[in-house]
Design a protein around this motif. Sequence first.
Motif: not given
Length: 290
Positions: A263-267
């Motif tokens: 997801n966006f946060r991990h990316t």
Amino acid sequence: MLRSVLLHLRIPFSLFLLPVYLFALSQAPQPNAAKAWWVFWLIHLLLYPASNAYNSYYDKDEGSIGLLETPPPVSRELLYTAWALDIAAVALALWLGLGGTFVAYLIIYGTISKAYSHPAIRLKKYPILSWLVVGFFQGAFTYLATVEAVSEVPLAELFRAKYLVPALICTSNLWAVYPLTQIYQHDEDARRGDLTFSRLAGIQGTFLNAAVFFSLSFGGFLYYFLTYGSASSLIPLLLCMGPVLGYFGYWWVLTTRDARQANFRHTMRMNLLAGLGLNFFFGILCLDFF
């Protein structure tokens, strides 16, 4: 309107590409300080933001992209801003006398970034070609252009292994990281009909690709510093990049258990760690310059 335009320039996101510049500066023979600073400003505050703005204008993303979890709507002013920044970069480079090679770099890079996003060409819809193009132009091409501009290295000299090896290391890093930045956008890209490299490879294929090219990058660093630099440079490299590789492995394991973890946060965490790690490492190599 102004706030929307400024957000879409994504200037902080452009700084994730700062390691290429710092690596080039650290390895350039006798860099000119004034030229080095101007090259930095032209690339990271004009050229890259122009590319970001142009990409945002034609993509019209509704989902998260490049540090913007909820991007604002785009307007025609964003397109005008992208063109203005590109023109300003070229005009300033000419006025400052940074050389025809660097001016050509700015024009070629700006043209390629437009071809990447413009609906008439849209390199982005060709997964392997766009992956190759982004890695080459943001990596090797930018590295060599920076070395030439800050040190006035003759163009023919740039084709020696001393310059080509680190240039290819930069490209290898980007071939690893770039698909990871696309990994959370599969649904958004599918709605637009864009088959990105990450969508083509799938979540696990994207991680495997990153593992392969990270390995090649570290092999390149090992060869380069043992051949042309100092073996002691490998110690700060391991210290700075250890946390990045640790988080990469942790994230990969998470996604094997739950694909929603791509997801966006991990990316963004991965981007932040990689950016900080490489910036610290190349910043250490640049200490003599500063």
